[in-house]
Write a protein that holds these residues in place. Structure first.
Motif, PDB file in Angstrom:
ATOM      1  N   SER A  50       3.226   1.596   9.832  1.00 30.53           N
ATOM      2  CA  SER A  50       4.477   0.876  10.021  1.00 30.53           C
ATOM      3  C   SER A  50       5.362   1.146   8.817  1.00 30.53           C
ATOM      4  O   SER A  50       4.903   1.667   7.792  1.00 30.53           O
ATOM      5  CB  SER A  50       4.200  -0.624  10.167  1.00 30.53           C
ATOM      6  OG  SER A  50       3.727  -1.171   8.947  1.00 30.53           O
ATOM      7  N   PRO A  51       6.654   0.820   8.906  1.00 33.14           N
ATOM      8  CA  PRO A  51       7.545   1.055   7.763  1.00 33.14           C
ATOM      9  C   PRO A  51       7.079   0.360   6.486  1.00 33.14           C
ATOM     10  O   PRO A  51       7.334   0.843   5.393  1.00 33.14           O
ATOM     11  CB  PRO A  51       8.889   0.491   8.254  1.00 33.14           C
ATOM     12  CG  PRO A  51       8.825   0.582   9.738  1.00 33.14           C
ATOM     13  CD  PRO A  51       7.389   0.324  10.081  1.00 33.14           C
ATOM     14  N   ASP A  52       6.386  -0.759   6.628  1.00 32.32           N
ATOM     15  CA  ASP A  52       5.895  -1.488   5.459  1.00 32.32           C
ATOM     16  C   ASP A  52       4.413  -1.772   5.652  1.00 32.32           C
ATOM     17  O   ASP A  52       4.031  -2.605   6.477  1.00 32.32           O
ATOM     18  CB  ASP A  52       6.665  -2.793   5.279  1.00 32.32           C
ATOM     19  CG  ASP A  52       6.149  -3.614   4.094  1.00 32.32           C
ATOM     20  OD1 ASP A  52       5.442  -3.027   3.247  1.00 32.32           O
ATOM     21  OD2 ASP A  52       6.441  -4.808   4.036  1.00 32.32           O
ATOM     22  N   VAL A  53       3.565  -1.052   4.935  1.00 38.06           N
ATOM     23  CA  VAL A  53       2.119  -1.288   5.009  1.00 38.06           C
ATOM     24  C   VAL A  53       1.613  -2.002   3.767  1.00 38.06           C
ATOM     25  O   VAL A  53       0.407  -2.146   3.586  1.00 38.06           O
ATOM     26  CB  VAL A  53       1.349   0.040   5.192  1.00 38.06           C
ATOM     27  CG1 VAL A  53       1.701   0.698   6.502  1.00 38.06           C
ATOM     28  CG2 VAL A  53       1.608   0.992   4.021  1.00 38.06           C
ATOM     29  N   SER A  54       2.526  -2.459   2.912  1.00 37.14           N
ATOM     30  CA  SER A  54       2.110  -3.055   1.636  1.00 37.14           C
ATOM     31  C   SER A  54       1.241  -4.286   1.833  1.00 37.14           C
ATOM     32  O   SER A  54       0.323  -4.532   1.055  1.00 37.14           O
ATOM     33  CB  SER A  54       3.340  -3.400   0.790  1.00 37.14           C
ATOM     34  OG  SER A  54       4.183  -4.318   1.466  1.00 37.14           O
ATOM     35  N   TRP A  55       1.520  -5.054   2.889  1.00 39.34           N
ATOM     36  CA  TRP A  55       0.768  -6.295   3.099  1.00 39.34           C
ATOM     37  C   TRP A  55      -0.685  -6.047   3.467  1.00 39.34           C
ATOM     38  O   TRP A  55      -1.558  -6.879   3.232  1.00 39.34           O
ATOM     39  CB  TRP A  55       1.441  -7.134   4.191  1.00 39.34           C
ATOM     40  CG  TRP A  55       1.509  -6.447   5.536  1.00 39.34           C
ATOM     41  CD1 TRP A  55       2.490  -5.605   5.973  1.00 39.34           C
ATOM     42  CD2 TRP A  55       0.556  -6.541   6.593  1.00 39.34           C
ATOM     43  NE1 TRP A  55       2.209  -5.169   7.246  1.00 39.34           N
ATOM     44  CE2 TRP A  55       1.039  -5.727   7.655  1.00 39.34           C
ATOM     45  CE3 TRP A  55      -0.637  -7.229   6.755  1.00 39.34           C
ATOM     46  CZ2 TRP A  55       0.342  -5.583   8.851  1.00 39.34           C
ATOM     47  CZ3 TRP A  55      -1.332  -7.088   7.950  1.00 39.34           C
ATOM     48  CH2 TRP A  55      -0.842  -6.268   8.986  1.00 39.34           C
ATOM     49  N   GLN A  56      -0.995  -4.891   4.047  1.00 43.23           N
ATOM     50  CA  GLN A  56      -2.348  -4.625   4.493  1.00 43.23           C
ATOM     51  C   GLN A  56      -3.098  -3.635   3.612  1.00 43.23           C
ATOM     52  O   GLN A  56      -4.323  -3.535   3.697  1.00 43.23           O
ATOM     53  CB  GLN A  56      -2.325  -4.067   5.920  1.00 43.23           C
ATOM     54  CG  GLN A  56      -1.779  -2.627   6.001  1.00 43.23           C
ATOM     55  CD  GLN A  56      -1.684  -2.128   7.418  1.00 43.23           C
ATOM     56  OE1 GLN A  56      -0.758  -2.461   8.116  1.00 43.23           O
ATOM     57  NE2 GLN A  56      -2.640  -1.331   7.844  1.00 43.23           N
ATOM     58  N   LEU A  57      -2.381  -2.912   2.751  1.00 38.90           N
ATOM     59  CA  LEU A  57      -2.967  -1.763   2.089  1.00 38.90           C
ATOM     60  C   LEU A  57      -4.117  -2.134   1.151  1.00 38.90           C
ATOM     61  O   LEU A  57      -5.216  -1.576   1.236  1.00 38.90           O
ATOM     62  CB  LEU A  57      -1.881  -0.997   1.344  1.00 38.90           C
ATOM     63  CG  LEU A  57      -2.207   0.434   0.952  1.00 38.90           C
ATOM     64  CD1 LEU A  57      -2.662   1.252   2.155  1.00 38.90           C
ATOM     65  CD2 LEU A  57      -1.000   1.099   0.310  1.00 38.90           C
ATOM     66  N   THR A  58      -3.864  -3.062   0.230  1.00 45.49           N
ATOM     67  CA  THR A  58      -4.901  -3.414  -0.735  1.00 45.49           C
ATOM     68  C   THR A  58      -6.140  -3.990  -0.057  1.00 45.49           C
ATOM     69  O   THR A  58      -7.266  -3.547  -0.348  1.00 45.49           O
ATOM     70  CB  THR A  58      -4.348  -4.388  -1.790  1.00 45.49           C
ATOM     71  OG1 THR A  58      -3.324  -3.728  -2.534  1.00 45.49           O
ATOM     72  CG2 THR A  58      -5.445  -4.837  -2.743  1.00 45.49           C
ATOM     73  N   PRO A  59      -6.016  -4.966   0.861  1.00 46.64           N
ATOM     74  CA  PRO A  59      -7.220  -5.461   1.532  1.00 46.64           C
ATOM     75  C   PRO A  59      -7.952  -4.384   2.325  1.00 46.64           C
ATOM     76  O   PRO A  59      -9.190  -4.346   2.336  1.00 46.64           O
ATOM     77  CB  PRO A  59      -6.675  -6.556   2.454  1.00 46.64           C
ATOM     78  CG  PRO A  59      -5.384  -6.966   1.848  1.00 46.64           C
ATOM     79  CD  PRO A  59      -4.814  -5.732   1.235  1.00 46.64           C
ATOM     80  N   LEU A  60      -7.201  -3.500   2.973  1.00 49.31           N
ATOM     81  CA  LEU A  60      -7.819  -2.430   3.743  1.00 49.31           C
ATOM     82  C   LEU A  60      -8.628  -1.510   2.840  1.00 49.31           C
ATOM     83  O   LEU A  60      -9.782  -1.172   3.131  1.00 49.31           O
ATOM     84  CB  LEU A  60      -6.750  -1.636   4.491  1.00 49.31           C
ATOM     85  CG  LEU A  60      -7.199  -0.343   5.183  1.00 49.31           C
ATOM     86  CD1 LEU A  60      -8.259  -0.629   6.227  1.00 49.31           C
ATOM     87  CD2 LEU A  60      -6.006   0.370   5.807  1.00 49.31           C
ATOM     88  N   VAL A  61      -8.028  -1.100   1.732  1.00 50.34           N
ATOM     89  CA  VAL A  61      -8.719  -0.214   0.793  1.00 50.34           C
ATOM     90  C   VAL A  61      -9.958  -0.897   0.233  1.00 50.34           C
ATOM     91  O   VAL A  61     -11.040  -0.290   0.146  1.00 50.34           O
ATOM     92  CB  VAL A  61      -7.751   0.216  -0.332  1.00 50.34           C
ATOM     93  CG1 VAL A  61      -8.520   0.856  -1.487  1.00 50.34           C
ATOM     94  CG2 VAL A  61      -6.703   1.181   0.208  1.00 50.34           C
ATOM     95  N   GLU A  62      -9.829  -2.150  -0.159  1.00 48.73           N
ATOM     96  CA  GLU A  62     -10.972  -2.869  -0.733  1.00 48.73           C
ATOM     97  C   GLU A  62     -12.097  -3.013   0.285  1.00 48.73           C
ATOM     98  O   GLU A  62     -13.282  -2.856  -0.061  1.00 48.73           O
ATOM     99  CB  GLU A  62     -10.523  -4.241  -1.221  1.00 48.73           C
ATOM    100  CG  GLU A  62      -9.625  -4.176  -2.457  1.00 48.73           C
ATOM    101  CD  GLU A  62      -9.110  -5.538  -2.880  1.00 48.73           C
ATOM    102  OE1 GLU A  62      -9.272  -6.502  -2.084  1.00 48.73           O
ATOM    103  OE2 GLU A  62      -8.548  -5.649  -3.988  1.00 48.73           O
ATOM    104  N   ALA A  63     -11.751  -3.300   1.543  1.00 48.65           N
ATOM    105  CA  ALA A  63     -12.784  -3.443   2.573  1.00 48.65           C
ATOM    106  C   ALA A  63     -13.489  -2.119   2.841  1.00 48.65           C
ATOM    107  O   ALA A  63     -14.716  -2.073   3.021  1.00 48.65           O
ATOM    108  CB  ALA A  63     -12.162  -3.984   3.859  1.00 48.65           C
ATOM    109  N   ALA A  64     -12.732  -1.028   2.867  1.00 43.87           N
ATOM    110  CA  ALA A  64     -13.329   0.285   3.103  1.00 43.87           C
ATOM    111  C   ALA A  64     -14.208   0.711   1.928  1.00 43.87           C
ATOM    112  O   ALA A  64     -15.295   1.275   2.117  1.00 43.87           O
ATOM    113  CB  ALA A  64     -12.236   1.316   3.352  1.00 43.87           C
TER     114      ALA A  64
END
Length: 281
Positions: free
Chosen positions: A75-89
């Motif tokens: 999406s145009p703004d992925v900032s809200w999901q990026l850190t949690p996604l990276v940490e979970a992966a």
């Protein structure tokens, strides 16, 4: 500050998650259509993220995979999901979790198309499942980066030699389009797959070498453009090379009606326009 109420998982998603046997393409598409509808219904990113966090803590790996599937979009703004996604992966023990969870995590990292997801995605490069490695090959070239870092280049060079043709194809494309990454090793690797007989790997390599103006692509283009069955990637390569010596072959393809029935004639028209301009410059 109130904690948002987290909705239950729709039955149509649970039914598909728990279906026995392997998924065919239609079933796979239906599942992700259902996930997309559910995510859209959530609206608030805080709710989506809260639900993903809850799912990642679930002991059932299918539910943990669903947590990644909810975030597998750009999406145009992925900032809200990026850190949690990276940490979970990054928290996944890749030697212990099953291939479906690894697939979903790699898919989500590749789908966000962001440089911060690159390093955790590269962890999956040696996964035994070719579908997981394909996500790495597809996502290891995030569009926001001008140049790929050495670690990503090394991984893509390795994946260009993968036993799976789809992995080779994506890796060749992902590295090939990055013409700023231009070394003798990269050019030699691209030249080595010019004769690949599966997927579009050879055509992607031709485009990549043309972008780098490597002369090894010249005899390949002369051979391919003389054949009415030539694929559009070779027309793109000729266009990128910009050499008017290919004009007679392109005009011959035009006269023979290349691409008219398939709707691909615009590839040929574009190449003819570019090379005709080069011949008069």
């Amino acid at each position: 500050m109130s904690i948002p109420t987290l909705p239950p998982i729709p039955e149509e998603i649970l039914t598909r998650l728990n279906a026995p046997g392997d998924w065919d393409e239609e079933f796979f598409d239906e599942y992700f259509d259902a996930v997309d509808r559910f995510r859209d219904s959530l609206g608030d990113p805080a709710v989506t993220l809260g639900l993903a966090r809850r799912l990642w803590a679930d002991p059932d790996e299918k539910m943990r995979a669903l947590g990644f599937d909810l975030l597998a979009f750009k999406s145009p703004d992925v900032s809200w999901q990026l850190t949690p996604l990276v940490e979970a992966a990054e928290a996944l023990d890749l030697d212990r979790v099953d291939e479906n969870l690894r697939w979903s995590a790699a898919h989500a990292l590749a789908a966000v198309d962001h440089e911060r997801a690159l390093v955790p995605l590269l962890r999956f490069a040696r996964d035994p499942d070719p579908d997981v490695r394909r996500h790495v090959a597809r996502g290891a070239s995030p569009s926001g980066l001008m140049l790929l870092p050495e670690e990503a280049v090394t991984v893509l060079l390795d994946l260009m030699r993968d036993l799976n043709p789809g992995v080779r194809d994506w890796a060749t494309f992902s590295l090939g389009v990055r013409s700023g990454n231009d070394t003798p090793e990269i050019r030699d690797a691209l030249a080595a797959v010019l004769e690949d007989l599966e997927a579009d790997t050879a055509g992607e390599a031709a485009v990549a070498l043309a972008l780098r103006h490597d002369p090894r692509v010249l005899p390949v283009l002369k051979e391919k453009l003389a054949d009415l069955d030539v694929g559009n990637l070779y027309l793109e390569a000729a266009q990128e090379l910009g050499d008017p010596q290919f004009l007679p072959l392109l005009r011959q393809l035009k006269d023979r009606g290349w691409g008219v029935e398939t709707g691909d004639a615009f590839y040929l028209d574009s190449a003819l326009e570019i090379l005709s301009g080069s011949s008069t410059a």
